[in-house]
Design a protein around this motif. Structure first.
Motif, PDB file in Angstrom:
ATOM      1  N   GLY A 250       0.830  -1.241   0.038  1.00 41.92           N
ATOM      2  CA  GLY A 250      -0.071   0.245  -0.430  1.00 41.92           C
ATOM      3  C   GLY A 250       0.872   1.299  -0.259  1.00 41.92           C
ATOM      4  N   GLU A 251       1.910   0.692   1.012  1.00 40.26           N
ATOM      5  CA  GLU A 251       3.172   2.526   0.923  1.00 40.26           C
ATOM      6  C   GLU A 251       3.684   2.425  -0.030  1.00 40.26           C
ATOM      7  OE1 GLU A 251       5.001   1.463   3.753  1.00 40.26           O
ATOM      8  OE2 GLU A 251       3.572   2.893   5.732  1.00 40.26           O
ATOM      9  N   ARG A 252       4.279   1.491  -1.100  1.00 39.80           N
ATOM     10  CA  ARG A 252       4.583   2.064  -2.943  1.00 39.80           C
ATOM     11  C   ARG A 252       3.247   2.773  -3.184  1.00 39.80           C
ATOM     12  NH1 ARG A 252       6.686  -3.391  -1.371  1.00 39.80           N
ATOM     13  NH2 ARG A 252       5.131  -4.323  -2.410  1.00 39.80           N
ATOM     14  N   ALA A 253       2.189   1.848  -3.368  1.00 38.52           N
ATOM     15  CA  ALA A 253       0.801   2.180  -4.432  1.00 38.52           C
ATOM     16  C   ALA A 253       0.803   3.226  -4.304  1.00 38.52           C
ATOM     17  CB  ALA A 253      -0.156   1.289  -4.855  1.00 38.52           C
ATOM     18  N   VAL A 254       0.392   3.637  -2.824  1.00 37.99           N
ATOM     19  CA  VAL A 254      -0.154   5.923  -2.818  1.00 37.99           C
ATOM     20  C   VAL A 254       1.216   6.218  -3.267  1.00 37.99           C
ATOM     21  CG1 VAL A 254      -0.646   6.374  -0.603  1.00 37.99           C
ATOM     22  CG2 VAL A 254      -1.175   4.453  -1.235  1.00 37.99           C
ATOM     23  N   ALA A 255       2.737   6.169  -2.923  1.00 43.45           N
ATOM     24  CA  ALA A 255       2.957   6.774  -2.949  1.00 43.45           C
ATOM     25  C   ALA A 255       3.527   7.049  -4.329  1.00 43.45           C
ATOM     26  CB  ALA A 255       4.705   6.207  -2.509  1.00 43.45           C
ATOM     27  N   PHE A 256       3.165   6.352  -5.146  1.00 43.07           N
ATOM     28  CA  PHE A 256       3.526   5.951  -6.466  1.00 43.07           C
ATOM     29  C   PHE A 256       2.595   7.054  -7.036  1.00 43.07           C
ATOM     30  CE2 PHE A 256       2.026   4.594 -10.857  1.00 43.07           C
ATOM     31  CZ  PHE A 256       3.581   4.575 -11.873  1.00 43.07           C
ATOM     32  N   ALA A 257       1.671   6.932  -6.467  1.00 42.56           N
ATOM     33  CA  ALA A 257       0.150   7.268  -7.378  1.00 42.56           C
ATOM     34  C   ALA A 257       0.239   9.153  -6.633  1.00 42.56           C
ATOM     35  CB  ALA A 257      -1.405   6.950  -7.073  1.00 42.56           C
ATOM     36  N   ARG A 258       0.421   9.031  -6.008  1.00 40.51           N
ATOM     37  CA  ARG A 258       0.924  10.749  -4.852  1.00 40.51           C
ATOM     38  C   ARG A 258       2.142  11.837  -5.746  1.00 40.51           C
ATOM     39  NH1 ARG A 258      -1.642  11.336  -0.516  1.00 40.51           N
ATOM     40  NH2 ARG A 258      -1.271   9.382   0.901  1.00 40.51           N
ATOM     41  N   SER A 259       3.004  10.676  -5.685  1.00 44.01           N
ATOM     42  CA  SER A 259       3.772  11.478  -6.527  1.00 44.01           C
ATOM     43  C   SER A 259       3.909  12.016  -8.502  1.00 44.01           C
ATOM     44  CB  SER A 259       5.021  10.991  -7.049  1.00 44.01           C
ATOM     45  OG  SER A 259       4.690   9.689  -8.029  1.00 44.01           O
ATOM     46  N   GLY A 260       2.358  11.940  -8.760  1.00 46.47           N
ATOM     47  CA  GLY A 260       1.774  12.063  -9.810  1.00 46.47           C
ATOM     48  C   GLY A 260       1.983  11.150 -11.304  1.00 46.47           C
ATOM     49  N   LYS A 261       2.567  10.021 -10.999  1.00 43.78           N
ATOM     50  CA  LYS A 261       2.843   9.122 -11.938  1.00 43.78           C
ATOM     51  C   LYS A 261       1.620   8.440 -12.003  1.00 43.78           C
ATOM     52  CE  LYS A 261       7.468   8.445  -9.788  1.00 43.78           C
ATOM     53  NZ  LYS A 261       8.560   7.534  -9.007  1.00 43.78           N
ATOM     54  N   GLY A 262       0.888   8.657 -11.520  1.00 50.37           N
ATOM     55  CA  GLY A 262      -0.173   8.075 -12.014  1.00 50.37           C
ATOM     56  C   GLY A 262      -1.512   6.554 -11.511  1.00 50.37           C
ATOM     57  N   PRO A 263      -2.304   5.979 -11.882  1.00 52.44           N
ATOM     58  CA  PRO A 263      -2.456   4.742 -11.409  1.00 52.44           C
ATOM     59  C   PRO A 263      -1.511   3.382 -11.010  1.00 52.44           C
ATOM     60  CG  PRO A 263      -3.100   4.691 -13.700  1.00 52.44           C
ATOM     61  CD  PRO A 263      -2.911   5.917 -13.710  1.00 52.44           C
ATOM     62  N   TYR A 264      -1.705   2.698 -10.401  1.00 55.01           N
ATOM     63  CA  TYR A 264      -2.052   1.198  -9.667  1.00 55.01           C
ATOM     64  C   TYR A 264      -2.582   0.427  -9.214  1.00 55.01           C
ATOM     65  CZ  TYR A 264       2.797  -0.668  -8.072  1.00 55.01           C
ATOM     66  OH  TYR A 264       4.013  -1.130  -7.704  1.00 55.01           O
ATOM     67  N   ILE A 265      -2.378  -0.458  -9.616  1.00 58.31           N
ATOM     68  CA  ILE A 265      -3.317  -2.283  -9.376  1.00 58.31           C
ATOM     69  C   ILE A 265      -2.859  -2.608  -8.407  1.00 58.31           C
ATOM     70  CG2 ILE A 265      -4.452  -4.310 -10.217  1.00 58.31           C
ATOM     71  CD1 ILE A 265      -4.596  -1.998 -13.061  1.00 58.31           C
ATOM     72  N   LEU A 266      -3.473  -3.079  -7.323  1.00 57.36           N
ATOM     73  CA  LEU A 266      -2.764  -3.626  -6.142  1.00 57.36           C
ATOM     74  C   LEU A 266      -4.189  -5.410  -6.403  1.00 57.36           C
ATOM     75  CD1 LEU A 266      -1.898  -1.778  -3.091  1.00 57.36           C
ATOM     76  CD2 LEU A 266      -0.624  -3.028  -4.678  1.00 57.36           C
TER      77      LEU A 266
END
Length: 353
Positions: A250-266
């Motif tokens: 969750g931390e990896r995915a949320v950080a990815f999305a929050r940084s402006g890189k777009g969506p993430y799937i878990l």
């Protein structure tokens, strides 16, 4: 047309087209877990146990005829929402489907208000008029459990678009199941979210059976973490029965999305112990299969064992925690069965015309 819409709707100049992400990043299977502190393990244990005891009480009330309509329990899947909540910050949003009681509690909603809504009482989160599938709390960042399969995915994408437009740094979690993953609107949402680099994490709670059909009978691609590959959306498979693994992913995915890189799937590999709903006898799987999951992979028992092994809590400590939570759920049930029903005049309020 998409680029023009992107520019006019967002009110911003469309970014330059990014190069496709490498195939290696499109679907990543990461098995890492985080070592929890004593406080984190205790917090996770309490929250998961609260969800478990709430659902058990809801099941009892349903059996007594005090909860009508549909009732979908979250028993067995508690680590998913609890681990993900540990990765969020105030202002982030959660939206999900109809198996939603655990998500409400994890966001901090009051068990009394949730239970009262299940029994159709005035003190419920929707004044007793919505039931299990229609509860919301803007204050807690919970934007509903939705009865239309997959509807929350496009709505969650819309929430993420609002965050992107306002540039407020918030992330949306859109939960849905392995069955909903085959809906067309899910892929329309994926496409839009990646085009506009929206801050959304799509969480597929794969409990292996959708309603009552095993995933390998209903899905040509059963690795749901790869469902975003054609849109260049990275994904991970996660042990959804281990709250530490969920938090790490969750931390990896949320950080990815929050940084402006777009969506993430878990893709959360999890398991529900009860039927699809309270009316489902779950004859499509064996009792031995369910018992094996309970014995070897139960998310709450894993944390309990760690607390005892590390001497962070004694048996008496854990019994005390359980007793306190049971008291809380008994109080919620008592409130939900004694609170008045909505007045007839409420039929005409909160209706969009």
């Amino acid at each position: 047309m998409v680029a023009a819409a992107k520019k006019s709707v967002a009110g911003k100049t469309a970014p330059k087209t990014a190069a496709p992400r490498s195939a290696a990043r499109r679907s990543e299977k990461v098995a890492s877990v985080l070592d929890f502190t004593k406080e984190q393990d205790l917090d996770a244990y309490k929250m998961m146990l609260e969800i478990r005891r709430f659902e058990e009480k809801a099941g009892q009330l349903y059996g007594m005829g005090l909860i009508g309509g549909f009732c979908h329990l979250y028993i067995g899947q508690e680590a998913v929402v609890v681990g993900m909540q540990m990765a969020l910050k105030p202002g982030d949003q959660v939206i999900t489907g109809y198996r939603d009681h655990g998500h409400m509690l994890a966001t901090g909603m009051d068990p009394k208000g949730v239970m009262a809504e299940l029994t159709g009482r005035r003190g419920g989160y929707s004044k007793g008029k919505g039931g299990s599938m229609h509860m919301f709390s803007i204050e807690k960042g919970f934007f509903g459990g939705h009865g239309i399969v997959g509807a929350q995915v496009s709505l969650g994408t819309g929430l993420a678009f609002a965050n992107h437009y306002r540039d407020n740094g918030n992330v949306t979690l859109a939960y849905f199941g392995d069955g909903a993953a085959n809906q067309g609107q899910v892929y329309e949402s994926f496409n839009m979210a990646e085009l506009w680099k929206l801050p959304v994490v799509y969480i597929i709670e794969n409990n292996k059976y959708a309603m009552g059909t095993a995933v390998n009978r209903a899905s040509a691609q059963t690795d749901f973490s790869r469902r975003g590959a054609s849109f260049n959306i990275p994904g991970e498979q996660v042990d959804g029965m281990d709250v530490r693994a969920v938090k790490a992913a969750g931390e990896r995915a949320v950080a990815f999305a929050r940084s402006g890189k777009g969506p993430y799937i878990l893709e959360m590999l999890t398991y529900r112990y009860r039927g699809h709903s309270m009316s489902d006898p779950a004859k499509y799987r064996s009792k031995e299969e369910v018992q094996k999951m309970r014995t070897e992979h139960d998310p709450i028992e894993q944390v309990r064992a760690r607390l005892l092994e590390k001497k962070w809590a004694s048996e008496e400590d854990l019994k005390g925690i359980d007793a306190g939570i049971r008291d809380t759920m008994n109080a919620a049930a008592d409130f939900a069965t004694n609170d008045p029903e909505p007045d007839v005049s409420e039929l005409y309020t909160d209706v969009l015309r």
